[in-house]
Design an enzyme around this catalytic site. Structure first.
Site, PDB file in Angstrom:
ATOM      1  CB  CYS A  48       0.443   2.083   3.922  1.00  0.00           C
ATOM      2  SG  CYS A  48      -1.386   1.201   4.074  1.00  0.00           S
ATOM      3  CB  CYS A 101      -0.612  -0.099   1.169  1.00  0.00           C
ATOM      4  SG  CYS A 101      -1.593   1.244   1.428  1.00  0.00           S
TER       5      CYS A 101
END
Length: 108
Positions: A36, A33
């Site tokens: 993230c 991600c």
């Protein structure tokens, strides 16, 4: 990862979140991600600055499906703030530090 951020998993999640004497902000994330990874340094700064007032934990959604499903995490990063073991706030997406702190300020 900072020593101030706790790595959580399905086995330790409930015990850690319910036993904490300060609010716990859990970052639901995954290795693949991009957003993230962008928010990770912001969370490290917050963990340092808010030490004693807020605890930050990270839970990898790929490795911990039970907790991920229990809290209906559909997109990441999702940040869920727990206080006294209960969900108090849910923030979705990477946000700048100032905005994160503003949204969490009512609980700190």
């Amino acid at each position: 990862m900072s020593e101030k951020i706790v790595t959580l998993d399905d086995a330790t999640f409930d015990e850690h979140v319910k036993a904490a004497d300060v609010p716990v902000l859990v970052d639901f994330w995954a290795e693949w991600c991009g957003p993230c990874k962008m928010i990770a340094p912001v969370l490290e700064e917050i963990a340092t600055e808010q030490e004693g007032k807020l605890q930050i934990g990270k839970l990898n959604i790929d490795d911990n499906l039970d907790v991920t499903r229990r809290y209906d995490v559909m997109s990441i990063p999702t940040l869920i703030l727990f206080k006294d073991g209960e969900v108090k706030a849910r923030l979705i997406g990477a946000k700048p530090k100032g905005q994160l702190l503003q949204e969490l300020s009512a609980y700190l």
